[in-house]
Scaffold this active site. Structure first.
Site, short mmCIF file in Angstrom:
data_model
loop_
_atom_site.label_atom_id
_atom_site.label_comp_id
_atom_site.label_asym_id
_atom_site.label_seq_id
_atom_site.Cartn_x
_atom_site.Cartn_y
_atom_site.Cartn_z
N GLY A 156 -8.98 -1.51 82.76
CA GLY A 156 -8.63 -0.59 83.86
C GLY A 156 -9.91 0.08 84.31
O GLY A 156 -10.99 -0.52 84.28
N ARG A 157 -9.80 1.36 84.68
CA ARG A 157 -10.97 2.07 85.22
C ARG A 157 -12.12 2.15 84.20
O ARG A 157 -13.27 1.84 84.52
CB ARG A 157 -10.58 3.50 85.63
CG ARG A 157 -9.82 3.60 86.92
CD ARG A 157 -9.39 5.05 87.14
NE ARG A 157 -8.39 5.40 86.16
CZ ARG A 157 -7.08 5.40 86.40
NH1 ARG A 157 -6.63 5.14 87.60
NH2 ARG A 157 -6.22 5.70 85.44
N THR A 237 -12.47 3.47 71.95
CA THR A 237 -12.61 4.82 72.53
C THR A 237 -11.30 5.24 73.19
O THR A 237 -11.28 6.17 74.00
CB THR A 237 -13.75 4.86 73.58
OG1 THR A 237 -13.48 3.85 74.57
CG2 THR A 237 -15.10 4.63 72.98
N ARG A 239 -7.37 5.10 71.69
CA ARG A 239 -6.53 5.89 70.78
C ARG A 239 -6.61 5.26 69.39
O ARG A 239 -6.52 4.03 69.24
CB ARG A 239 -5.06 5.90 71.23
CG ARG A 239 -4.76 6.79 72.43
CD ARG A 239 -4.90 8.29 72.10
NE ARG A 239 -4.57 9.14 73.23
CZ ARG A 239 -5.44 9.57 74.15
NH1 ARG A 239 -6.72 9.23 74.08
NH2 ARG A 239 -5.05 10.37 75.12
N GLU A 268 -6.44 12.05 63.45
CA GLU A 268 -7.54 12.91 63.89
C GLU A 268 -7.16 14.33 63.50
O GLU A 268 -5.99 14.70 63.68
CB GLU A 268 -7.72 12.83 65.41
CG GLU A 268 -8.30 11.50 65.83
CD GLU A 268 -8.47 11.34 67.34
OE1 GLU A 268 -8.31 12.32 68.08
OE2 GLU A 268 -8.76 10.22 67.77
N HIS A 287 -13.74 12.05 68.89
CA HIS A 287 -12.95 12.04 70.14
C HIS A 287 -13.61 12.90 71.23
O HIS A 287 -13.07 13.91 71.67
CB HIS A 287 -11.52 12.51 69.88
CG HIS A 287 -10.55 11.99 70.91
ND1 HIS A 287 -9.24 11.66 70.62
CD2 HIS A 287 -10.70 11.73 72.24
CE1 HIS A 287 -8.64 11.23 71.73
NE2 HIS A 287 -9.50 11.27 72.73
C1 GLV Z 1 -8.61 11.59 76.23
O1 GLV Z 1 -8.50 11.03 75.19
C2 GLV Z 1 -7.77 11.35 77.36
O2 GLV Z 1 -6.75 10.65 77.23
O3 GLV Z 1 -8.07 11.87 78.45
#
Ligand code: GLV
Length: 327
Positions: A156-157, A237, A239, A268, A287
């Protein structure tokens, strides 16, 4: 009567002042920890709107205690902490903040990739432990990234942004696995959509950028890691629960993959005695993907605008469950 808004953490002032300017009555939770579920439900009962984030548990229990909420505005792009089905059944619109942290998170994935490839966190620890010995021609060798294959799980982005960096900096070949085609990435970067197994088998660097859903939960497990190259680097990066932590530790320990870079863990916070923190080829961050001044300011503005537009026009600019607003 002024609408009362509960703001669950200290969010950047940019968004908070927008809400204040609109004359909302704000209750700000000023502590450095999230509210407990009981504190959250008790306070929310007396408010019409909630600004919350990924550390707030907006589950069935909470939502059924607070069905009166006009809107929930999530300060994050991910919203797996919210039971969207229940919010939708109760008619509560849920806003979120997509796009605001794209570049910041892509930077963290890119940085982790290089840090893992050169064992940076581990090397830093050796200095702190007084182990900076003589220049060693054969010690602690990492790997180069030029012309490698980047595999993106969930293009995605953020994945697109990482792929652009990897293409520009290293001329990487880009593979991706998505439910739907990303023609923009195919045209701009020559990205190739492949089946999940092929992504596992062919990627030199495999970076996760999907949402956490029942389908993606622990999809990176022993079976997946065993299919990857022994020289591969795994980056997450998105979840933590998308990978199985025990299986990842084992895959690194047994050499099924070469390295791992994580900005997200499960649970976490990660405990300081976690084996990943002392592994030579693992780099873990707490995170911080969206933790730039620019991204966090944009997120706070989007989260505020979702509430402001909702009360002023009945529309939520960035909404997860648009069906609740249909007449
Ligand atoms: C950070 O983990 C978000 O989902 O913006």
């Amino acid at each position: 009567m002024k609408k009362k808004i509960l703001v669950s953490r200290k969010y950047p002032e940019a968004g908070i002042s927008l809400l204040r300017e609109q004359g909302f009555d704000l209750t700000l939770w000023e502590k450095d920890r999230p509210m407990t579920p009981i504190e959250l439900a008790d306070l929310a009962k007396d408010h019409q709107a909630l600004v919350c984030t990924l550390t707030d548990r907006i589950d069935r229990d909470f939502l059924e205690k607070c069905p009166h909420l006009d809107i929930i505005s999530q300060f994050a792009v991910g919203y797996d902490n919210i039971d969207i089905a229940v919010a939708t059944r109760l008619g509560i619109p849920v806003g979120y903040t997509p796009g605001a942290m794209t570049e910041a998170t892509a930077d963290i994935a890119f940085g982790l990739m290089i840090a893992v490839a050169r064992k940076m966190f581990f090397m830093h620890k050796t200095i702190m432990a007084g182990q900076w010995g003589y220049f060693n021609p054969t010690g602690h060798l990492g790997m180069e990234l030029t012309a490698k294959t980047l595999g993106i799980f969930g293009l995605g982005r953020i994945g697109f942004s990482l792929a652009k960096r990897c293409k520009a900096a290293y001329g990487m070949k880009i593979l991706y696995h998505n439910r739907t085609r990303n023609t923009a990435a195919e045209q701009a970067l020559g990205a190739v959509r492949v089946e999940f197994d092929k992504l596992l088998v062919q990627s030199d660097i495999l970076s996760v950028h999907c949402a956490l859903t029942p389908e993606t939960k622990q999809i990176f497990n022993e079976t997946a890691f065993r299919k990857m190259k022994p020289s591969a680097i795994f980056i997450n990066t998105a979840r933590g629960p998308i990978h199985h932590e025990g299986d990842l530790i084992q895959a690194l320990g047994q050499g099924h993959i070469w390295g791992a870079g994580l900005d997200v863990t499960d649970p976490e916070p990660m405990k300081p005695d976690n084996p990943l923190l002392s592994m030579e080829n693992a780099c873990v961050l707490p995170h911080v993907g969206s933790a730039t001044m620019e991204a966090r300011n944009r997120m706070s503005v989007l989260a505020a605008m979702n509430i402001i537009q909702f009360y002023n026009t009945g529309k939520v600019p960035h909404i997860v469950n648009p069906e609740v607003l249909k007449p």
